[in-house]
Motif scaffolding. Structure first.
Motif, short mmCIF file in Angstrom:
data_model
loop_
_atom_site.label_atom_id
_atom_site.label_comp_id
_atom_site.label_asym_id
_atom_site.label_seq_id
_atom_site.Cartn_x
_atom_site.Cartn_y
_atom_site.Cartn_z
N ARG A 205 -11.05 -6.86 -1.25
CA ARG A 205 -11.46 -6.50 0.12
C ARG A 205 -11.82 -5.03 0.24
O ARG A 205 -12.23 -4.58 1.30
N GLY A 206 -11.65 -4.25 -0.83
CA GLY A 206 -12.01 -2.84 -0.81
C GLY A 206 -10.96 -1.94 -0.19
O GLY A 206 -11.23 -0.77 0.07
N VAL A 207 -9.77 -2.46 0.08
CA VAL A 207 -8.69 -1.65 0.63
C VAL A 207 -8.15 -0.73 -0.46
O VAL A 207 -7.99 0.47 -0.26
N ILE A 208 -7.89 -1.28 -1.62
CA ILE A 208 -7.52 -0.49 -2.80
C ILE A 208 -8.80 -0.26 -3.58
O ILE A 208 -9.46 -1.22 -3.99
N THR A 209 -9.16 1.00 -3.77
CA THR A 209 -10.42 1.32 -4.44
C THR A 209 -10.23 1.86 -5.85
O THR A 209 -11.20 2.10 -6.56
N GLY A 210 -8.99 2.09 -6.25
CA GLY A 210 -8.74 2.58 -7.61
C GLY A 210 -7.31 3.05 -7.74
O GLY A 210 -6.55 3.10 -6.77
N PHE A 211 -6.96 3.40 -8.95
CA PHE A 211 -5.64 3.93 -9.26
C PHE A 211 -5.86 5.27 -9.93
O PHE A 211 -6.71 5.40 -10.82
N HIS A 212 -5.11 6.30 -9.52
CA HIS A 212 -5.40 7.65 -9.94
C HIS A 212 -4.18 8.34 -10.54
O HIS A 212 -3.05 8.08 -10.13
N ALA A 213 -4.45 9.24 -11.46
CA ALA A 213 -3.39 10.08 -12.02
C ALA A 213 -3.32 11.37 -11.21
O ALA A 213 -4.35 11.94 -10.84
N LEU B 4 0.83 -1.22 0.00
CA LEU B 4 0.00 0.00 0.00
C LEU B 4 0.86 1.27 0.00
O LEU B 4 0.56 2.22 -0.70
N ALA B 5 1.94 1.24 0.76
CA ALA B 5 2.84 2.41 0.79
C ALA B 5 3.47 2.63 -0.58
O ALA B 5 3.55 3.77 -1.06
N LEU B 6 3.90 1.56 -1.21
CA LEU B 6 4.52 1.68 -2.54
C LEU B 6 3.52 2.19 -3.58
O LEU B 6 3.82 3.09 -4.36
N LEU B 7 2.32 1.63 -3.59
CA LEU B 7 1.32 2.04 -4.57
C LEU B 7 0.80 3.46 -4.31
O LEU B 7 0.42 4.16 -5.24
N SER B 8 0.81 3.88 -3.04
CA SER B 8 0.40 5.26 -2.73
C SER B 8 1.37 6.27 -3.34
O SER B 8 0.98 7.35 -3.75
N ARG B 9 2.64 5.89 -3.38
CA ARG B 9 3.66 6.78 -3.97
C ARG B 9 3.67 6.69 -5.48
O ARG B 9 3.92 7.68 -6.16
N ASP B 10 3.42 5.50 -6.03
CA ASP B 10 3.46 5.31 -7.48
C ASP B 10 2.48 4.21 -7.87
O ASP B 10 2.82 3.03 -7.85
N GLY B 11 1.28 4.61 -8.23
CA GLY B 11 0.23 3.68 -8.60
C GLY B 11 0.49 2.95 -9.91
O GLY B 11 -0.23 2.03 -10.26
#
Length: 158
Positions: free
Chosen positions: A50-58, A15-22
């Motif tokens: 599980r709904g923790v990741i709800t999408g990927f954003h630009a 989650l930390a990695l994807l928050s910085r670079d989706g």
């Protein structure tokens, strides 16, 4: 969606990695966390299911779009038929092209409206024409944003 949202250390790292670079690839995520790509795929899929990741954003550079001035406008609605006013205001304001985010909050303001525009004249026009002109709006407070830092993109509340 299940309520079992227990996250282990690897999930938290993902989650930390994807928050910085989706846009990180599955292979890059797997290497960074130290698991096999197939394991990473299963973990990310589970976080999505599980709904923790709800999408990927630009992340959009508003200044490059000619909207280099951002402001946060606090809006207080008039007392009265509050539920109808809240719903109508929220639905109308989020459709405006200047609006980046809308927060329904408790406290002095009822809403915080994050806008991006070209100039201070555009901030004034937005407040006067789209906020103060509404009969349900009692008052506004505008704060110009000089700089901001975002740790993550939050999902919408249900």
């Amino acid at each position: 969606m299940t309520n079992d949202l227990r996250l282990d250390e690897a999930d938290s790292h993902i989650l930390a990695l994807l928050s910085r670079d989706g846009r990180m690839t599955n292979a890059e995520l797997a290497a960074a966390v130290g698991v096999a790509p197939s394991t990473m795929h299963a973990r990310v899929k589970s976080l999505i299911e599980r709904g923790v990741i709800t999408g990927f954003h630009a992340s959009i550079d508003q200044a490059r779009l000619g909207k280099g001035l951002q402001a946060m406008v606090g809006v207080t609605l008039r007392a009265g038929s509050r539920q109808e006013s809240i719903l109508a205001f929220s639905q109308a304001i989020r459709r405006l092209p200047q609006v980046i985010q809308v927060f329904f909050v408790g406290g002095t303001d009822d809403f915080l409206v994050h806008i991006a525009v070209e100039s201070s004249a555009d901030v004034r026009t937005f407040v006067v024409e789209h906020l103060s002109a509404q009969q349900t709006v009692a008052s506004t407070r505008t704060s110009i944003i000089f700089d901001y830092h975002r740790n993550a993109v939050a999902a919408e509340f249900e």
